[in-house]
Design a protein around this motif. Sequence first.
Motif, PDB file in Angstrom:
ATOM      1  N   PRO A  57     -41.519   5.962  13.716  1.00  0.00           N
ATOM      2  CA  PRO A  57     -42.280   5.408  12.598  1.00  0.00           C
ATOM      3  C   PRO A  57     -41.471   4.382  11.797  1.00  0.00           C
ATOM      4  CG  PRO A  57     -41.557   7.631  12.095  1.00  0.00           C
ATOM      5  CD  PRO A  57     -41.191   7.364  13.526  1.00  0.00           C
ATOM      6  N   ASP A  58     -40.160   4.307  12.075  1.00  0.00           N
ATOM      7  CA  ASP A  58     -39.284   3.371  11.375  1.00  0.00           C
ATOM      8  C   ASP A  58     -39.198   2.017  12.078  1.00  0.00           C
ATOM      9  OD1 ASP A  58     -37.936   4.174  13.631  1.00  0.00           O
ATOM     10  OD2 ASP A  58     -36.068   4.674  12.590  1.00  0.00           O
ATOM     11  N   GLY A  59     -39.965   1.820  13.171  1.00  0.00           N
ATOM     12  CA  GLY A  59     -39.950   0.553  13.895  1.00  0.00           C
ATOM     13  C   GLY A  59     -38.876   0.471  14.958  1.00  0.00           C
ATOM     14  N   ASN A  60     -38.203   1.577  15.239  1.00  0.00           N
ATOM     15  CA  ASN A  60     -37.165   1.619  16.265  1.00  0.00           C
ATOM     16  C   ASN A  60     -37.645   2.406  17.478  1.00  0.00           C
ATOM     17  OD1 ASN A  60     -34.889   0.255  14.906  1.00  0.00           O
ATOM     18  ND2 ASN A  60     -35.116   1.925  13.431  1.00  0.00           N
ATOM     19  N   VAL A  61     -36.897   2.267  18.585  1.00  0.00           N
ATOM     20  CA  VAL A  61     -37.120   3.058  19.797  1.00  0.00           C
ATOM     21  C   VAL A  61     -36.041   4.134  19.811  1.00  0.00           C
ATOM     22  CG1 VAL A  61     -37.145   2.993  22.319  1.00  0.00           C
ATOM     23  CG2 VAL A  61     -38.108   1.083  21.021  1.00  0.00           C
ATOM     24  N   TRP A  62     -36.420   5.368  20.093  1.00  0.00           N
ATOM     25  CA  TRP A  62     -35.507   6.508  20.065  1.00  0.00           C
ATOM     26  C   TRP A  62     -35.541   7.231  21.401  1.00  0.00           C
ATOM     27  CZ3 TRP A  62     -32.827   8.233  15.603  1.00  0.00           C
ATOM     28  CH2 TRP A  62     -33.130   7.560  14.421  1.00  0.00           C
ATOM     29  N   TRP A  63     -34.456   7.926  21.743  1.00  0.00           N
ATOM     30  CA  TRP A  63     -34.441   8.792  22.916  1.00  0.00           C
ATOM     31  C   TRP A  63     -33.341   9.826  22.804  1.00  0.00           C
ATOM     32  CZ3 TRP A  63     -33.019   3.595  23.456  1.00  0.00           C
ATOM     33  CH2 TRP A  63     -31.684   3.353  23.782  1.00  0.00           C
ATOM     34  N   PHE A  64     -33.467  10.854  23.661  1.00  0.00           N
ATOM     35  CA  PHE A  64     -32.441  11.878  23.844  1.00  0.00           C
ATOM     36  C   PHE A  64     -31.607  11.452  25.035  1.00  0.00           C
ATOM     37  CE2 PHE A  64     -30.925  15.649  26.073  1.00  0.00           C
ATOM     38  CZ  PHE A  64     -30.243  16.296  25.070  1.00  0.00           C
ATOM     39  N   ASN A 116     -24.386  15.771  23.905  1.00  0.00           N
ATOM     40  CA  ASN A 116     -25.747  15.239  23.885  1.00  0.00           C
ATOM     41  C   ASN A 116     -25.936  14.466  22.591  1.00  0.00           C
ATOM     42  OD1 ASN A 116     -26.388  16.462  26.315  1.00  0.00           O
ATOM     43  ND2 ASN A 116     -27.133  18.318  25.323  1.00  0.00           N
ATOM     44  N   GLN A 117     -26.849  13.488  22.639  1.00  0.00           N
ATOM     45  CA  GLN A 117     -27.074  12.707  21.435  1.00  0.00           C
ATOM     46  C   GLN A 117     -28.499  12.172  21.379  1.00  0.00           C
ATOM     47  OE1 GLN A 117     -24.129   9.604  21.425  1.00  0.00           O
ATOM     48  NE2 GLN A 117     -24.607   8.940  23.482  1.00  0.00           N
ATOM     49  N   ILE A 118     -28.903  11.873  20.177  1.00  0.00           N
ATOM     50  CA  ILE A 118     -30.127  11.133  19.928  1.00  0.00           C
ATOM     51  C   ILE A 118     -29.676   9.690  19.692  1.00  0.00           C
ATOM     52  CG2 ILE A 118     -32.079  10.808  18.357  1.00  0.00           C
ATOM     53  CD1 ILE A 118     -32.252  13.416  19.920  1.00  0.00           C
ATOM     54  N   VAL A 119     -30.391   8.736  20.277  1.00  0.00           N
ATOM     55  CA  VAL A 119     -30.004   7.336  20.140  1.00  0.00           C
ATOM     56  C   VAL A 119     -31.159   6.553  19.537  1.00  0.00           C
ATOM     57  CG1 VAL A 119     -29.241   5.250  21.363  1.00  0.00           C
ATOM     58  CG2 VAL A 119     -28.453   7.504  22.126  1.00  0.00           C
ATOM     59  N   ARG A 120     -30.809   5.713  18.567  1.00  0.00           N
ATOM     60  CA  ARG A 120     -31.782   4.818  17.946  1.00  0.00           C
ATOM     61  C   ARG A 120     -31.476   3.393  18.401  1.00  0.00           C
ATOM     62  NH1 ARG A 120     -31.101   4.329  11.809  1.00  0.00           N
ATOM     63  NH2 ARG A 120     -29.390   3.020  12.507  1.00  0.00           N
ATOM     64  N   LEU A 121     -32.506   2.679  18.853  1.00  0.00           N
ATOM     65  CA  LEU A 121     -32.359   1.283  19.269  1.00  0.00           C
ATOM     66  C   LEU A 121     -33.222   0.413  18.366  1.00  0.00           C
ATOM     67  CD1 LEU A 121     -31.539  -0.848  21.646  1.00  0.00           C
ATOM     68  CD2 LEU A 121     -33.914  -0.513  22.281  1.00  0.00           C
ATOM     69  N   ASN A 122     -32.600  -0.584  17.769  1.00  0.00           N
ATOM     70  CA  ASN A 122     -33.339  -1.572  16.988  1.00  0.00           C
ATOM     71  C   ASN A 122     -33.889  -2.590  17.989  1.00  0.00           C
ATOM     72  OD1 ASN A 122     -33.909  -4.071  15.650  1.00  0.00           O
ATOM     73  ND2 ASN A 122     -32.811  -3.308  13.868  1.00  0.00           N
ATOM     74  N   PRO A 123     -35.215  -2.666  18.203  1.00  0.00           N
ATOM     75  CA  PRO A 123     -35.748  -3.566  19.225  1.00  0.00           C
ATOM     76  C   PRO A 123     -35.620  -5.046  18.873  1.00  0.00           C
ATOM     77  CG  PRO A 123     -37.544  -2.496  18.064  1.00  0.00           C
ATOM     78  CD  PRO A 123     -36.266  -1.890  17.548  1.00  0.00           C
TER      79      PRO A 123
END
Length: 170
Positions: A136-143, A151-158
């Motif tokens: 909802p913040d305008g980013n792409v996320w994944w595990f 392990n990590q959660i990753v946020r990508l600014n498109p």
Amino acid sequence: SIWYGSTGYIAKFDPRTQTNTRIDLSSTHADVNRLVTGADGSIWFVANEASIFDNHIVGRINPVSGTLTEFALHAPNVFFNQLIRGPDGNIWLAGNNSTFGPNPFAGKVRRISPLGQITELDLAPNSTISMLTSGPDGNVWWFQNTPNSPNQIVRLNPTNGTTTPYPLGD
């Protein structure tokens, strides 16, 4: 309409008329794995070659005309199982290693423009990427699971391609 896929085809079911319209893929052995609606209403899909996990297809269907456009993905031993519409209007795709050894084609996130231009982001070689989602913040996320790393959660600014990892400590 309800869109679905199987080995070698994608189909549209019309609940009103209870009719199916089938669109054949170029490979009769490609298993359709995911479907998503693009920002322009097109139906996007990813299909993995059933026997060799080498010849993959990402495609777009015009839901009005039924016109099919396919784009080849060369990524040996990768099983593409993540497909989303991103907050930027692009389609985002990721896959996992289908072998037990190192694989330089795994751990990449791919951005596909509405016109089908594919950009590979080599973010996590030999990693397993799952739960790809549009935040909802305008980013792409994944595990992300990477051998010998937490392990990590990753946020990508498109917009600018920067990533921020959030280690989970497990």
